[in-house]
Design an enzyme around this catalytic site. Structure first.
Site, PDB file in Angstrom:
ATOM      1  N   HIS A  35      22.135   5.994  -9.698  1.00 22.15           N
ATOM      2  CA  HIS A  35      21.558   5.147 -10.742  1.00 22.15           C
ATOM      3  C   HIS A  35      22.430   5.099 -11.996  1.00 22.15           C
ATOM      4  CE1 HIS A  35      17.990   4.137  -8.523  1.00 22.15           C
ATOM      5  NE2 HIS A  35      17.734   5.412  -8.276  1.00 22.15           N
TER       6      HIS A  35
ATOM      7  N   SER B 128      12.035   8.492  -9.321  1.00 24.88           N
ATOM      8  CA  SER B 128      13.017   9.027  -8.382  1.00 24.88           C
ATOM      9  C   SER B 128      12.876  10.524  -8.166  1.00 24.88           C
ATOM     10  CB  SER B 128      14.439   8.773  -8.905  1.00 24.88           C
ATOM     11  OG  SER B 128      14.662   7.404  -9.101  1.00 24.88           O
TER      12      SER B 128
END
Lengths: 463, 463, 463, 463
Positions: free
Chosen positions: C398, C306
């Site tokens: 997340h 990410s």
């Protein structure tokens, strides 16, 4: 998909066909001449291939509008028009005779083969352009077979159509579909009509055969998506089923397919009269066995519960010819059960076995049973045609597919039809995957049928 | 649909094939012997039909794992194994010779024809059981054609495969699909690769050909659903388009399909090398014309914008043979445009026409144009092979489909390729539905091409 | 399926909309009044519900034909028309106050809630009848958000639309589809445009992301079948991937998905501006993990790769505020790497870290690395907004889904964009199914982020 | 499509549900407590949204395993748990009272509205994640209505569920499908069961209603693809049909749909008890009319052939109350037909009209007919509830959809049921597209029903 040539031509075709059809149904003089001209134009591909196809569409529409008399005239025309070119064939035969080496011989033969293809085949192929073209040709062949019995021209045409259809119905093209209660009602209605082994009595009867503890599979062809070709009905059970009534009982409790160890194929029917002589059954059984093993890995045994359609007829003839008789022990038991003195002549024996009485008299039935079971085993294992095939057509089908005779079932089918054709007996053929090739080879070689110990013992007992 | 025999066998097949394939790719001694044995077992249907099919699957997997050298060996084996039974054929030939009446003659010929079918054909048919069986046979034939040039055994095999495939690819089975920007990217990628007339340069180029003022149609076969067989690209325009550059220009303004009066077929490409010799093009054009008329009833004119691939080559040969020359007037104009004295010998003329100079010199081009247009018209209307077919293959295709030569377009394709093969000329063939049969018949009879008045006049002018 | 109300009304709608739209695009005085009247008629269900819907279709068509200025006027009208009935609400409030027992209180509240539903919501719902109605409302909300920033009426309208859309876009209705190279080109083109994390550079780039060692999933809604809502790109690899360049390299060798042990989610993008504030991401990840585990049981690790979009900005602010500093050891290493005397003031430090120099100087980079990694860990684990959410939006996403911070990757994204927003750092978040609930609860409670030992140690080291 | 959250959770769910269900079916003390805890956990979104959904799945499975007693306990829990936050609501009420200007008032109301949404609604929404979630909620509501009559808690819950379902079943989402004999047998079986107007007696009866001169349409929702919501049966005829027996006669000759000028809607039935109060019928009729006009442009008249379910009951009450009487002429005719002296008291009149005798006596019937037709017209045109709605529910349905009363049909339904509920009378309502809005408005305003001249005249005649 926008469609195919066939779908584009369909509406026109059928509309015309049906309208004309209503008006007459016969193929009168002028009309016959017109048909001949159109066939001729098709044969010559006049106006190009596309035009020829359109013309074939017209011809097809004409045909669909005809009644049997007209259809017969049409088929006879079709059977004789467009023959191979004789002189060209003669020349090719000579070239083949003169061919020196292997390669030129092969070439000559290819040439000859091509010349022997009558242009008529091409014309037949053009009908594929008609709305539902393949279905049309299947119907054409069904008609040729039905109307042409004993007529060499029409049976010849039927043979040519088989060649054509065999290629299009190659097993590689067939689609296996599972039929369920969610299938179209129109399809279920057809299947009920086509069922040839155990008549479907009602929608409830049919629904029972599609329930959670059953499987129902059919082969289809992509060009006839609504028409089943052949189908098989399977019950998922514990142990081998020995009578068909329990399977057809709509009120029997529902089994649990997950815990079943045996798949019983209790009905297999061909659906298309026009495809007679093109075999699908062996492939269907093989694919269904594969499919079931994938879905339900606990299945161990794959067997049929089958009728014995030729048994009664065979027995009658054998008895009449004096080639069958009870053993002395059997005879004694029969006499005792009859409660009479020792006088059982052949006529009475025959009458007795025909089931008019024993099927209502348990003691008598008990005496009859070992006789019939023994003879039935003999029939299945040893009654052979001159070419080595089993006399019984169902036996031939399963034995040539590599099955073995597992078990003979007393009163397996106690319906009137069952008593009439096989004195109530049914048989389980068993498919053991590891033995299929071996059994097939043995049967192909000399008609030898594999059988379980129990069945083999029945035959060993004399008679 | 649960699947077909083919899909059930697919994974096994390809997995094996690819694993083996990686290891070698050649068909060494022992392996070759093993292949021959397997072929033999297939021919004999050993273990039954289902087993034979499974064996064919193995053979197919083996083949897919081979490199060209191995494939050639495999194909040669296949081309010679399983021949017809010679003595049986001889006997049948005798029976035919002895046949008295029509009916028995017909029977004898049918018998002979059947005996001449080499069992090998049956073996080929069995490959249909392989994963993607039809595609496999198409590939097999493409290989036989590619690897077998000049080898009678392999070309013979390719002919036999054509017979088989022609039956399966009967136009009645083909599906017409419209391809759009919503079609799978993988399909569009394939179409771009197969486009043989005007190379697809980019995704933007392709998207332009699928825009709202275009139509893109392809034929597919149900057994090869991802593989186009042939496809055609159409532009919806006002009046007949005369140059291809405007159609391929991605930044050209979008036309309104609803107000278009003309459909221009500007590209038609075959996609399958293994189907060479099986004609789909005529049907495709016919169906697409029908489809477009249904969708857009304002369309009046259906015409192509076509290359003239053989023109340059033909002109060179004719010039070399002294069979072509400018008229005196044309010669004067050419000389004047060159700005030289009157001395234009044949070599200079040929060089001049080849376009190295005039394509960059407007005055010269103006003098060259009438000469080339006249010759081109002569080429299209009169250049014929001994069998009467047009020398130009594209002309042959459209003329035999019943089109007429509508218009010759100066600088219709000014790309390097266009200049090279036809000196930049293109042609519009026109499809008039009411004349198609007539034109087809005239062309079939003696190669006569229908032409518009304008084009006919070009030829009338001498040469 | 014959269609729906929507499809039946579509063509009319869009045709009108676009034709009108071309003519003006603005909502002038008379037209505005007409729109108000139509809205009023819709609110009153004049002529019955079906007529009201048809009227909504007209309104929608009008809207689609407007340019931004006109759309804003339309939206403002829509935001204020059809308010709740004040006096009825007042009366209901009184009834609630007077309610004695639990049940009558509940009834009063239900009544009040219903009265507070402004009829305007009903009007919005009627737009669902328009061609592509749901898509229209999503567009309407996107416009309200885009054009209405800071305008309470329009943001209020956007909130009401969110209520409506949240109900229709309930996760229970979403469809998970796998996107492959066989997906429609038009869909792939859209996905390339919507990809917000790693720009798609070309069709080859996209094809690489759809190759055999990748998976690409998207959520769709049945009412917008061509419009992805959110999508995720996954690579199937051995071990956790630490840099994105290797995944985006089209020439990297193809991995074997069967032997992969790790699934890396390397891009997740929302596709619909009009659905901002309606969360799909958590469900998408959960379903994709389930799907991958079903397909590839050897997968053990599920992690993201990410971006850290807020890191650079946060660091700059913290540095400016004097809340971040290197440790003495780090400072010494930096000075040494610079090859200078001990004088590294804060401005130089900031400039140094910004990467203008170290990214081209390996020795310097080696000194910078531990500093940045430590601060990055602190940013992810401890930088929190007043409401407890992580400052970094991707981290918040997340962590609130129950992931943990697994690993910080030096030079994980060395592109200009990567250096700009996070000094080239990337992070892997890891999804351990057995810990998801626990992590979610901890983070929800007070912003506590789960982290691997390695990452936790980075933070333990001071700062 | 890979599936949705719902399909992924389905198997687990149902398996569990059914297993538990078999064991008990009741919700005993400990189990009840466990359910309450799970509901609470769902309300708090404990462990994140995905976990909450999984928990809802468990709850749903529990519910499906319960018998009515247990279901009632479950529903009561659900009806009272998760109420709105009282103090927060109180505070919002105060803020609204204090709001000064329009905008802040609007904001306060939006806030209040949101606070009044009980978290329970959210919990209900979570059930959408269950296998077949939407169907589950429809069943839940059907149960709440069935088990909760007179219980304010359960009817309140049913109301909340209606709010939720109304949004999901917005007409924009419904799919119109034509049902034919090719539809799944399982669907046809359901439709036969749901048919509430004219009972389906057999598969042949059903097949007749699906024949070529009929149309059968149903609404479906994408989330319940196998469950019809509402359906309508249409006959394509010449002129308006006046009796239903001719339509239900399986042996009646097949009509030609192409030449029909009238579409008769002879049955319309709701199929889902859980969707009571959510109206689909008006849209269905409108869409079907559109569909039929598209398919068969020769259709001119669209009318129903409808029962009059409340007529008999109303007449009995009016007679008893002395508000209905025959005119002197009518009375005379009745007496004459009875063949008696002039003494027809009210009790005898009532008895007479009840049809025990006249339905078997043509002369008497002829005298009864004008009386009943006149009263029936009065019933349809003037019998109104206090709120202005027609007393007859079917009349209300069609009149509010904008139809007019076209014709009253003597002996339109001579079955026992028809005689019982409406003395054999039926009525045609007619849909004239150009008048629908006008009629709807008139009826909505004050209950005024549009009627043909013939029917209007009937009423004009006194009574």
């Amino acid at each position: 998909v926008i469609g195919s040539l066939r779908t584009r031509l369909r509406d026109r075709t059928l509309a015309r066909g049906s309208r004309r059809g209503r008006s007459s149904g016969v193929l009168a003089g002028g009309a016959l001449e017109r048909v001949r001209e159109q066939m001729q134009a098709c044969l010559e591909h006049r106006g190009g291939e596309v035009s020829a196809r359109s013309r074939a569409v017209e011809l097809g529409a004409t045909y669909l509008g005809l009644a049997d008399l007209g259809r017969r005239a049409f088929l006879e025309l079709l059977a004789t028009i467009g023959d191979a070119d004789r002189s060209a064939v003669d020349a090719a035969v000579s070239r083949r005779a003169a061919a020196g080496d292997e390669a030129s011989r092969r070439t000559a033969e290819r040439e000859l083969r091509e010349l022997l293809q009558p242009p008529r085949l091409d014309l037949l192929r053009q009908f594929n352009a008609i709305g539902d073209g393949v279905r049309f040709l299947v119907e054409l062949r069904a008609d040729a077979l039905r109307l042409g019995e004993g007529d060499p021209a029409l049976t010849g045409l039927a043979d040519e159509l088989r060649e054509l259809l065999r290629s299009w119905f190659d097993t590689g093209f067939l689609e296996l579909r599972r039929v369920t209660w969610d299938s179209p009602a129109s399809l279920l209605e057809k299947l009920a009509r086509y069922e040839a082994v155990h008549t479907v009595r009602s929608w409830d009867d049919l629904k029972n055969r599609l329930d959670a503890d059953r499987r129902f599979f059919a082969f289809f062809h992509p060009s006839m998506p609504d028409e089943p070709l052949i189908f098989v009905e399977v019950a998922l059970v514990q142990g081998i089923t020995t009578d068909v009534a329990s399977l057809l009982d709509e009120r029997a409790p529902l089994g649990d397919p997950e815990s079943a160890d045996t798949a019983i194929f209790y009905s297999i029917s061909n659906a298309q009269a026009g495809l007679v002589g093109i075999a699908f059954g062996g492939f269907l059984i093989k694919l269904v066995v594969d499919e079931l093993r994938d879905e339900l890995p606990r299945l161990r045994t794959f067997a049929t519960l089958s009728p014995i359609p030729g048994f009664r007829h065979w027995m009658d003839e054998e008895l009449a010819a004096g080639r069958l008789a009870p053993t002395p022990d059997e005879r004694r038991a029969l006499v005792a059960a009859l409660g009479e003195a020792d006088e059982l002549d052949e006529r009475r024996l025959a009458g007795l076995l025909r089931g008019e009485r024993w099927s209502r008299d348990p003691a008598l039935a008990a005496a009859v049973r070992p006789v019939l079971e023994r003879w039935c085993a003999a029939y299945l294992l040893a009654a052979r045609r001159p070419d080595g095939r089993a006399v019984d057509p169902v036996a031939h089908f399963h034995l040539s597919n590599g099955a073995s005779v597992e078990q003979i079932n007393w009163l397996g089918d106690a319906t009137a039809k069952g008593l009439r054709q096989s004195l109530g007996l049914m048989v389980n053929y068993r498919y053991r995957l590891e033995d299929i090739e071996k059994h097939h080879e043995a049967y192909s070689a000399d008609g030898t049928a594999a059988a379980s110990g129990r069945v083999a013992k029945l035959v060993g007992g004399g008679g």
